[in-house]
Scaffold this motif. Structure first.
Motif: not given
Lengths: 263, 338
Positions: A115-121
């Motif tokens: 997910s977008e959040k996971e990618i950013e993390s």
């Protein structure tokens, strides 16, 4: 006849059932912490990295150069990620090149599994592994399409074709560039993913890169001068089509001219 | 200009023939009453008019064919306007086609005999033979028309053969062996800036040209890469050809002469294919580590390698000429593998 139709029904039922099972399972084998924080964090990135990336890249991102068993039967083998920076992490994760199901597979752009959040993390975690280049911010509007075509022909068209439709190099596929983002192009040029060479600023300046990106983005909707596009394949198939149409027309014309004599 | 003079001469010849024919016809009219009135009648017939149309059409076709040759002669090889050549040749063919159509429709007799062929009556057969013989007689100026047809054919043939000149000198092949590279020639990039050895990075590739030479010469373009010197497996005679692991090869594929524009380099060499040059035309693949040997594809001989050296100011220079003939393989241009 009846047996054949029975087999068809059986196959159809089996494939439907298979699809249902696949939908019920985790779609892709991504392992996530049971509770994810609401905002992206390096901590979440570290957890995801340990669960999904460390088999091949090593738990500390130092890479694995001789094969060893990894999680869920994956053969652990992969390059070091220290110093690649947010640029490479952003590119490989957003294009769907990573994670790979096997280190021997050719990465290809596909479904993005995080997910977008996971990618950013994950980007934050990889960037923190070592000092590396950040995510580029190209400005294609500042470039010129004409200059971009020139530079693209010089540096890129050998593999990607003049209209960026992709192709092959011995041992690998060359992706078409329609539907990629400006940032992804800027990243790929500097990283050189898989078998692609990388280009430094001394070869392709940032201004030139803007032009290249503007040109590549324009190839999604090329400015056709008219006629039949035929996938912008070039003059040879277009010539063949011309013959395929022109030759019958000539034959019809010949028949019409000679009709009176044959009456 | 010569083509124009040819054209003028041809036009005069044709016009002269037409006038002479006309003059002869009126002369006949003056001499004898019967033939004269016959001649007057002939010039006014539809056949006569059709013949005039055919002559005009063939004349225009000749003009277009001559235009093709003139266009070819007037422009240098690099700037020939293809569309102009195409229009000239196409229109020449269109007008010849028009002339042939007129001949077919108005000058060739086509009559149909409804009855069966009288196989048992020699008298009737003779009659039919007579009809057939006379039917060829619709042409009133046969020789002129044949001359015009021959002239058109010659003009079209000349136009078709002219582009052969572009193939260049057939036996004089020495220039193909010459390249602008000599010991001490500096490598420059596409903009003419010298290439410093320190600017050549691994995992990338560079196109370079000889300083001050024509970049479009087939022997000019080279590909430059840097590899780890430890991985090099060059022939012993070329041990000094790659200073710091910087290699240079001709960019012209030895198969069909395309630009070897693909450099494939692995990001993670453990599992990915080795670095190699690939030609995008037919996928000939060359190994830079072993001296440009062919590892895949239709190329019949290795990519010629250029020996390099680094001068005092750190710029790359050629240390000699290529290891072999540059360019596509043809005739006897082959050599044993390195």
């Amino acid at each position: 006849m009846r047996r054949v139709s029975l087999v068809v029904v059986a196959v159809a039922v089996a494939s439907l059932g298979g699809a249902r099972i696949a939908a019920a399972q985790l779609p892709n084998g991504i392992v996530r912490p049971t509770t994810e924080p609401a905002a992206p964090s390096t901590q979440l990135g570290a957890e995801l990295f340990a669960a999904n990336c460390a088999s091949c890249h090593g738990i500390d991102g130092s890479g694995i150069s001789s094969p060893r068993p990894g999680a869920s039967d994956i053969e652990g083998l992969g390059p070091a990620l220290r110093g690649v920076g947010a640029r490479a992490a952003d590119f490989y994760l957003r294009t769907g090149y990573m994670p790979l199901s096997s280190p021997h597979k050719e990465p290809s752009s596909g479904r993005v599994l995080f997910s977008e959040k996971e990618i950013e993390s994950l980007i934050a975690f990889v960037a923190a592994l070592g000092k590396g280049p950040g995510i580029p911010h190209p400005d294609p509007a500042a470039g010129s399409i004409a200059q971009g075509l020139n530079a693209f022909t010089l540096h890129c068209a050998g593999c990607h074709q003049a209209l960026a439709r992709g192709g092959f190099v011995t041992g690998a596929r060359v992706p078409p560039l329609q539907g990629v983002t400006a940032t992804e192009i800027a990243e790929a040029v500097r990283i050189g993913p898989y078998l692609m060479p990388r280009f430094s600023t001394s070869q392709i300046s940032n201004a030139e890169l803007n032009s290249i990106i503007r040109y590549v983005l324009s190839t999604a909707h090329p400015d056709n001068a008219g006629g039949w596009g035929i996938g912008n394949l070039g003059p040879i198939p277009e010539g063949l089509v011309t013959w395929g149409i022109a030759a019958p027309l000539l034959i019809i014309g010949t028949l019409l001219v000679s009709r009176r004599a044959r009456r | 200009m010569r083509p124009r003079q040819w054209l003028l001469a041809l036009g005069t010849l044709l016009a002269g023939r037409v006038l002479r024919r006309r003059g002869g016809a009126s002369g006949d009219a003056g001499a004898g009453g019967a033939t004269g009135s016959d001649g007057e009648q002939v010039s006014g017939t539809p056949e006569r008019r059709a013949e005039n149309v055919v002559l005009v059409l063939l004349g225009i076709a000749i003009l277009f064919a001559a235009g093709f040759v003139a266009t070819y002669a007037a422009f240098s090889a690099r700037h020939i306007p293809n569309e102009l050549l195409g229009i000239c040749l196409g229109m020449a063919l269109v007008f010849i086609g028009g002339a042939l159509t007129v001949v077919a429709k108005y000058l060739v007799v086509n009559e149909e005999i409804e009855e069966d062929y009288p196989s048992e009556h020699p008298e009737d057969q003779r009659e039919i033979a007579q009809m057939v013989r006379e039917s060829g007689g619709r042409f009133t100026r046969k020789r002129l028309l044949i001359a015009a047809g021959t002239a058109t054919g010659a003009a079209l043939g000349a136009a078709a053969i002219t582009p052969v000149l572009s193939l260049g000198p057939i036996w004089y092949t020495q220039p193909l062996d010459r390249t602008p590279w000599r010991r001490g020639v500096r490598l420059v990039d596409v903009d003419g800036r010298p290439l410093a050895a320190s600017a050549i990075e691994q995992e990338s590739f560079y196109t370079a040209f000889p300083e001050g030479a024509d970049p479009e010469n087939i022997g000019s373009p080279i590909i430059v890469i840097r590899v780890d010197p430890a991985n090099l497996r060059l022939p012993r005679a070329r041990a000094t050809w790659a200073p710091q692991g910087i290699l240079a090869y001709s960019k012209i594929c030895t198969h069909a002469g395309c630009a070897v524009a693909l450099y494939r380099k692995p990001t993670f060499p453990v599992v990915e294919p080795e670095p190699e040059f690939v030609c995008p035309c037919h996928y000939s693949t060359f190994d830079p580590f072993t001296g440009g040997t062919v590892t895949y594809g239709p190329a019949g001989r290795p990519l010629p390698q250029l020996p390099l050296m680094i001068d005092a100011s750190g710029d790359l220079r050629a240390a000699g000429n290529f290891s072999g003939r540059v360019g596509p393989s043809w005739w006897n241009v082959r050599e044993p593998p390195v």
